[in-house]
Design an enzyme around this catalytic site. Structure first.
Site, PDB file in Angstrom:
ATOM      1  N   LYS A 123      -6.703-104.083 -19.380  1.00  0.00           N
ATOM      2  CA  LYS A 123      -5.978-103.664 -19.691  1.00  0.00           C
ATOM      3  C   LYS A 123      -5.572-101.858 -19.709  1.00  0.00           C
ATOM      4  CE  LYS A 123      -3.146-101.731 -24.009  1.00  0.00           C
ATOM      5  NZ  LYS A 123      -1.604-102.130 -23.597  1.00  0.00           N
TER       6      LYS A 123
ATOM      7  N   LYS B 211      -5.219 -90.887 -24.383  1.00  0.00           N
ATOM      8  CA  LYS B 211      -6.386 -92.323 -24.407  1.00  0.00           C
ATOM      9  C   LYS B 211      -6.327 -92.794 -23.884  1.00  0.00           C
ATOM     10  CE  LYS B 211      -6.048 -95.388 -27.289  1.00  0.00           C
ATOM     11  NZ  LYS B 211      -5.753 -96.825 -27.083  1.00  0.00           N
TER      12      LYS B 211
HETATM   13  P1  NAD Z   1      -0.897 -96.663 -34.834  1.00  0.00           P
HETATM   14  O1  NAD Z   1      -2.128 -95.437 -35.290  1.00  0.00           O
HETATM   15  O2  NAD Z   1       0.408 -97.288 -35.550  1.00  0.00           O
HETATM   16  O3  NAD Z   1      -2.103 -97.825 -36.266  1.00  0.00           O
HETATM   17  C1  NAD Z   1      -3.234 -98.095 -35.875  1.00  0.00           C
HETATM   18  C2  NAD Z   1      -3.773 -98.543 -37.531  1.00  0.00           C
HETATM   19  O4  NAD Z   1      -5.218 -97.978 -38.133  1.00  0.00           O
HETATM   20  C3  NAD Z   1      -3.031 -97.728 -39.070  1.00  0.00           C
HETATM   21  O5  NAD Z   1      -2.681 -98.165 -40.035  1.00  0.00           O
HETATM   22  C4  NAD Z   1      -4.104 -96.450 -38.992  1.00  0.00           C
HETATM   23  O6  NAD Z   1      -4.689 -96.217 -40.645  1.00  0.00           O
HETATM   24  C5  NAD Z   1      -5.375 -97.594 -39.060  1.00  0.00           C
HETATM   25  N1  NAD Z   1      -7.030 -96.877 -38.757  1.00  0.00           N
HETATM   26  C6  NAD Z   1      -7.492 -96.358 -37.918  1.00  0.00           C
HETATM   27  N2  NAD Z   1      -8.510 -95.889 -38.605  1.00  0.00           N
HETATM   28  C7  NAD Z   1      -9.085 -97.288 -39.075  1.00  0.00           C
HETATM   29  C8  NAD Z   1     -10.140 -97.211 -39.898  1.00  0.00           C
HETATM   30  N3  NAD Z   1     -11.513 -96.756 -39.264  1.00  0.00           N
HETATM   31  N4  NAD Z   1     -10.388 -98.568 -40.214  1.00  0.00           N
HETATM   32  C9  NAD Z   1      -9.620 -98.817 -40.768  1.00  0.00           C
HETATM   33  N5  NAD Z   1      -7.849 -98.773 -40.564  1.00  0.00           N
HETATM   34  C10 NAD Z   1      -7.943 -97.759 -39.814  1.00  0.00           C
HETATM   35  O7  NAD Z   1      -1.533 -96.856 -33.615  1.00  0.00           O
HETATM   36  P2  NAD Z   1      -0.603 -98.530 -32.818  1.00  0.00           P
HETATM   37  O8  NAD Z   1       0.340 -98.111 -31.934  1.00  0.00           O
HETATM   38  O9  NAD Z   1      -0.207 -99.493 -33.462  1.00  0.00           O
HETATM   39  O10 NAD Z   1      -2.189 -98.455 -31.836  1.00  0.00           O
HETATM   40  C11 NAD Z   1      -2.804 -99.651 -32.099  1.00  0.00           C
HETATM   41  C12 NAD Z   1      -3.992 -99.616 -30.532  1.00  0.00           C
HETATM   42  O11 NAD Z   1      -2.530-100.174 -30.711  1.00  0.00           O
HETATM   43  C13 NAD Z   1      -4.619 -99.193 -30.136  1.00  0.00           C
HETATM   44  O12 NAD Z   1      -5.397 -98.914 -29.402  1.00  0.00           O
HETATM   45  C14 NAD Z   1      -3.208 -98.919 -29.099  1.00  0.00           C
HETATM   46  O13 NAD Z   1      -3.712 -98.009 -27.662  1.00  0.00           O
HETATM   47  C15 NAD Z   1      -2.230 -99.890 -28.900  1.00  0.00           C
HETATM   48  N6  NAD Z   1      -1.552-100.935 -28.073  1.00  0.00           N
HETATM   49  C16 NAD Z   1      -0.003-100.066 -28.358  1.00  0.00           C
HETATM   50  C17 NAD Z   1       0.773 -99.728 -28.326  1.00  0.00           C
HETATM   51  C18 NAD Z   1       2.442 -99.541 -28.616  1.00  0.00           C
HETATM   52  O14 NAD Z   1       2.660 -99.122 -27.906  1.00  0.00           O
HETATM   53  N7  NAD Z   1       2.034 -98.113 -30.070  1.00  0.00           N
HETATM   54  C19 NAD Z   1       1.316-101.017 -26.958  1.00  0.00           C
HETATM   55  C20 NAD Z   1       0.213-101.850 -26.951  1.00  0.00           C
HETATM   56  C21 NAD Z   1      -1.198-101.442 -27.021  1.00  0.00           C
END
Ligand code: NAD
Length: 302
Positions: free
Chosen positions: A171, A240
């Site tokens: 990834k 990140k």
């Molecule tokens: P986001 O910040 O929108 O969502 C993260 C969620 O996790 C939030 O609801 C937050 O409140 C929750 N959270 C944070 N710390 C926590 C904890 N200690 N306990 C419980 N809940 C907690 O992020 P996202 O964009 O949904 O991304 C999530 C993951 O997926 C990341 O690692 C990101 O790199 C990866 N990702 C994102 C995308 C994208 O396009 N957004 C695409 C592929 C991968």
């Protein structure tokens, strides 16, 4: 018998992925450090757990989609962490957090008799909503076979290795290319528009030519030309990923001069954009170049 499922982290990606899993397995229990995110998904039903441990007391398989390595370890470790749960047998991490975190989480969970798979995803919020993500799984074959039908609700599943962290390695490499393409596309689009080219026509040409990439086919047409900048990925999270990939390259002592330049570009962009969408990197470059890209084909000198 169908396993009972849990999902932790109902953010931009987690919410649509959990929705697809719930469509197939209606008794999904969720948890999020921001209660409003869990409630936006589950309403006021009793399908919201108060801690990772409580969730792992009630379900067989736990999915997580969390922003950072620290968040993943916070959810797994400690008195209220997943590892203390009485029922869960397997934890599947869909977040992008790098191989080191996956290995740490796997070791800790194994010491409590729980299996771990890293299964980070690519394809953004649209892929998460439509179930067209690319899923890069790694873990023991038996765990993979059990998880595969569930992961298939989310997209195309690849088993990239049998050791923790190999899915994360894949990834990081994918996102390195994607982050590089976005930054490079922003740069050439700003240059072309300032030189008098029509941005819509530029994208048509690039997409018919060898410059084509996911920024030219998807990100620019969908989130830049209309100035919506709403792709659904925070700039800090993209940085990140790029930083994790640089650390990965350093660990393996592989030359990474392009990767280092990309890291600097996104470090600077994330410092300015923070939680804003990463596609706004275009605005930062426009500001410096004193030009704005508009989807109506007109360049506007700033
Ligand atoms: P986001 O910040 O929108 O969502 C993260 C969620 O996790 C939030 O609801 C937050 O409140 C929750 N959270 C944070 N710390 C926590 C904890 N200690 N306990 C419980 N809940 C907690 O992020 P996202 O964009 O949904 O991304 C999530 C993951 O997926 C990341 O690692 C990101 O790199 C990866 N990702 C994102 C995308 C994208 O396009 N957004 C695409 C592929 C991968």
């Amino acid at each position: 018998m169908n396993p009972t499922l849990g999902f932790i982290g109902l953010g931009n990606m987690g919410h649509p992925m959990a929705t697809r899993l719930r469509d197939a397995h209606p008794t999904l229990i969720v948890q999020d450090v921001r209660l409003e995110h869990a409630q936006a998904f589950a309403g006021s039903s009793n399908a919201v757990a108060t801690s990772p441990r409580e969730l792992a007391d009630h379900v067989d398989i736990v999915f997580m989609s969390l922003p950072t390595p620290a968040a993943v370890l916070a959810v797994v470790e400690g008195d209220q962490g997943l590892a203390m749960g009485a029922r869960a047998q397997c934890v599947i991490d869909l977040s992008t957090t790098g191989p080191t975190t996956a290995i740490k989480a796997a070791q800790l969970l194994a010491s409590h008799g729980m299996a771990f798979m890293d299964a980070p995803v690519s394809g953004g919020v649209t892929g998460a909503t439509k179930g067209t993500l690319a899923i890069m799984a790694s873990g023991a074959k038996a765990d993979f076979e059990r998880a595969k039908p569930l992961l298939a609700c989310l997209g195309k599943v690849f088993l990239v290795g049998d050791k923790p962290g190999q899915g994360q390695a894949m990834k990081l490499l994918n996102n390195q290319l994607s982050a590089m393409a976005m930054a490079a596309t922003a740069e050439v689009m700003v240059l072309g528009v300032k030189a008098g080219l029509d941005p819509v026509l530029m994208l048509d040409v690039l997409n018919a030519g060898s410059g084509r990439n996911t920024a030219t086919t998807d990100k620019f047409p969908r989130s830049v030309l209309d100035r919506s900048f709403n792709f659904g990925f925070r700039a800090v999270l993209l940085h990140k990923d790029v930083r994790l990939c640089k650390q990965f390259a350093d660990e393996f002592e592989v030359p990474f001069s392009i990767g280092s330049a990309v890291d600097k570009v996104w470090e600077n962009a994330a410092a300015q954009l923070g939680d804003e969408d990463f596609t706004r990197i275009v605005e930062l470059m426009e500001r410096e170049a004193k030009v704005t890209i508009h989807g109506d084909g007109m360049a506007r000198q700033g």
